[in-house]
Design an enzyme around this catalytic site. Structure first.
Site, PDB file in Angstrom:
ATOM      1  N   CYS A 120      -3.805  11.193  10.728  1.00  0.00           N
ATOM      2  CA  CYS A 120      -2.851  12.125  10.112  1.00  0.00           C
ATOM      3  C   CYS A 120      -3.138  13.581  10.467  1.00  0.00           C
ATOM      4  CB  CYS A 120      -2.851  11.937   8.599  1.00  0.00           C
ATOM      5  SG  CYS A 120      -4.498  11.867   7.858  1.00  0.00           S
TER       6      CYS A 120
ATOM      7  N   HIS B 105      -1.507  17.526   3.723  1.00  0.00           N
ATOM      8  CA  HIS B 105      -2.691  18.109   4.347  1.00  0.00           C
ATOM      9  C   HIS B 105      -2.381  19.507   4.874  1.00  0.00           C
ATOM     10  CE1 HIS B 105      -4.640  14.369   3.892  1.00  0.00           C
ATOM     11  NE2 HIS B 105      -4.742  13.967   5.137  1.00  0.00           N
TER      12      HIS B 105
ATOM     13  N   GLY C 298       0.815  -1.211   0.000  1.00  0.00           N
ATOM     14  CA  GLY C 298       0.000   0.000   0.000  1.00  0.00           C
ATOM     15  C   GLY C 298       0.846   1.257   0.000  1.00  0.00           C
TER      16      GLY C 298
ATOM     17  N   VAL D 133       1.133   3.624   2.272  1.00  0.00           N
ATOM     18  CA  VAL D 133       1.873   3.821   3.522  1.00  0.00           C
ATOM     19  C   VAL D 133       2.937   2.746   3.680  1.00  0.00           C
ATOM     20  CG1 VAL D 133       1.694   3.967   6.047  1.00  0.00           C
ATOM     21  CG2 VAL D 133      -0.070   5.006   4.609  1.00  0.00           C
TER      22      VAL D 133
ATOM     23  N   ARG E 267      -3.557 -11.087  -2.641  1.00  0.00           N
ATOM     24  CA  ARG E 267      -3.411 -10.418  -3.933  1.00  0.00           C
ATOM     25  C   ARG E 267      -2.015  -9.847  -4.136  1.00  0.00           C
ATOM     26  NH1 ARG E 267      -7.394  -5.549  -4.674  1.00  0.00           N
ATOM     27  NH2 ARG E 267      -5.986  -4.765  -3.080  1.00  0.00           N
ATOM     28  N   SER E 268      -1.426  -9.334  -3.059  1.00  0.00           N
ATOM     29  CA  SER E 268      -0.104  -8.709  -3.196  1.00  0.00           C
ATOM     30  C   SER E 268       1.041  -9.663  -2.874  1.00  0.00           C
ATOM     31  CB  SER E 268      -0.009  -7.479  -2.293  1.00  0.00           C
ATOM     32  OG  SER E 268      -0.163  -7.832  -0.939  1.00  0.00           O
TER      33      SER E 268
ATOM     34  N   ARG F 218     -11.971  17.539   1.870  1.00  0.00           N
ATOM     35  CA  ARG F 218     -11.071  16.930   0.896  1.00  0.00           C
ATOM     36  C   ARG F 218     -10.850  17.920  -0.248  1.00  0.00           C
ATOM     37  NH1 ARG F 218      -8.283  12.667   2.242  1.00  0.00           N
ATOM     38  NH2 ARG F 218     -10.108  11.377   2.668  1.00  0.00           N
TER      39      ARG F 218
ATOM     40  N   LYS G 239     -12.371  11.990  15.254  1.00  0.00           N
ATOM     41  CA  LYS G 239     -11.014  11.512  15.571  1.00  0.00           C
ATOM     42  C   LYS G 239     -10.176  12.664  16.099  1.00  0.00           C
ATOM     43  CE  LYS G 239     -10.865   7.913  11.969  1.00  0.00           C
ATOM     44  NZ  LYS G 239     -10.279   7.561  10.645  1.00  0.00           N
TER      45      LYS G 239
ATOM     46  N   GLY H  19      -4.857  10.831   1.613  1.00  0.00           N
ATOM     47  CA  GLY H  19      -5.509  10.325   2.811  1.00  0.00           C
ATOM     48  C   GLY H  19      -6.469   9.185   2.529  1.00  0.00           C
TER      49      GLY H  19
ATOM     50  N   ARG I 245      -6.887   3.102  18.608  1.00  0.00           N
ATOM     51  CA  ARG I 245      -6.491   4.450  19.045  1.00  0.00           C
ATOM     52  C   ARG I 245      -7.134   4.897  20.349  1.00  0.00           C
ATOM     53  NH1 ARG I 245      -6.922   7.116  13.038  1.00  0.00           N
ATOM     54  NH2 ARG I 245      -4.913   6.348  12.244  1.00  0.00           N
TER      55      ARG I 245
END
Length: 336
Positions: free
Chosen positions: A129, A242, A10, A12, A37-38, A235, A213, A160, A99
């Site tokens: 983030c 950001h 991915g 990140v 898949r990966s 967005r 969040k 994001g 979190r």
């Protein structure tokens, strides 16, 4: 250190590889994990090829791992956390899965690094983030004078929403230029030439999950349950940094020069603030960079105890992979 990256294919996960290289993180052995898949894909790291293994419930895959950086989504993190930590590996998780769990620290090293040593479940959560870059800027202010209230409007990049969302933004501009029908899959609406005042799903109170969040995570990271945070998350058609407009109310007035000096001395924060020369942080200049950039510092005309400023940070770097690696670095540097 023996390191694992879960979700290696991915956006990140790929950034983890770049950041670990840039930071010269001490790695003896590296394992990459991903979905079926990966699995089988190969990635180069420090001149050596590594093949992605399929993530399974075999805990022995993590038997010799010291730290596992995970970024494969909350569902995967919840399902595989017992597997990853079974033999004592420390899981630094980039999802929202843990979190707000009381027994999982939520860490931004510049703000609450010592929380990383309280890990009863061998899990540390990497914050959202938008929260990460904001609290890096809030910390020096709060050290001068306790913060009572924060209002923030975010301008969040396509990154994001993942690598596919970044690709979709580029594709939309091409489709518009060619007169073709615009592909809309990763966002609620076309993002090219547009802004969308929705990041994540709406909650019953009208706030989005992303906005909540920021409310909840800020309080936990800063050990300040009384700070009031109100966010509007938007967005924007930017690739990977950001931006945030922040209004802060402290218990008593602060002098701008004291705040400017505190910003200048703060770890992880770079001041870019010279309006007369049109110098201020922008995503264009912040993408791919490590720090959080702050500028447009001024008094809040609507609040005698308030001030306002503008911050920009790379969402994939400081907002995700870099912060997680910095957590590991903090542990190594301060371990007793």
């Amino acid at each position: 250190m023996n390191i694992a990256i879960v979700g290696a294919s991915g956006a990140v996960g790929q950034e983890f590889l770049r950041v670990l290289e840039e930071q010269n993180f001490p790695i003896e052995n590296l394992k990459l994990f991903g979905s079926a898949r990966s699995a089988g894909r190969t990635y180069e790291f420090r001149g050596k090829e590594y093949k992605v293994q399929e993530l399974t419930h075999n805990a022995d895959d993590f038997k010799d791992i010291d730290i596992a950086f995970t970024s494969a989504g909350a569902g995967v993190s919840k399902e595989y956390a017992p597997v990853i930590t079974a033999h004592g590996a420390l899981m630094i998780d980039n999802s929202s899965a843990f979190r707000m769990d009381e027994d999982v620290p939520l860490v931004v090293p510049e703000v609450n690094g010592d929380d990383a040593f309280n890990t009863p479940r061998n899990i540390i959560a990497n914050p959202n983030c938008t929260t990460i870059q904001m609290v890096v800027a809030l910390k020096p202010i709060n050290d001068l004078n306790p913060i009572k209230r924060v209002h923030v409007a975010t301008y969040q990049a396509a990154s994001g929403a993942g690598a596919a969302a970044m690709d979709e933004l580029v594709k939309q501009y091409e489709q518009i230029r060619n007169g073709e029908e615009v592909t809309i899959e990763k966002f609620a609406y076309q993002l090219a030439y547009n802004v969308i005042p929705q990041v994540d799903i709406f909650m019953p109170d009208g706030y989005t999950k992303e906005e909540m969040k920021m409310f909840n995570e800020t309080r936990k990271i800063m050990h300040s349950p009384d700070i009031k945070v109100s966010a509007t998350c938007v967005r924007v058609p930017v690739m990977r940094a950001h931006s945030e407009a922040v209004w802060v109310e402290t218990e008593s007035p602060l002098e701008l020069e004291d705040v400017r000096k505190a910003f200048g001395n703060a770890e992880g924060l770079v001041v870019v603030d010279n309006p007369s020369e049109k110098k201020y942080p922008m995503p264009l200049h912040s993408a791919g960079c490590d720090p959080v950039y702050v500028g447009r510092l001024r008094k809040d005309l609507a609040d005698p105890n308030g001030l306002t400023f503008w911050i920009v940070g790379d969402q994939i770097k400081k907002g995700a992979a870099l912060n997680a690696v910095q957590i590991a670095q903090y542990i190594l540097a301060h371990k007793k």
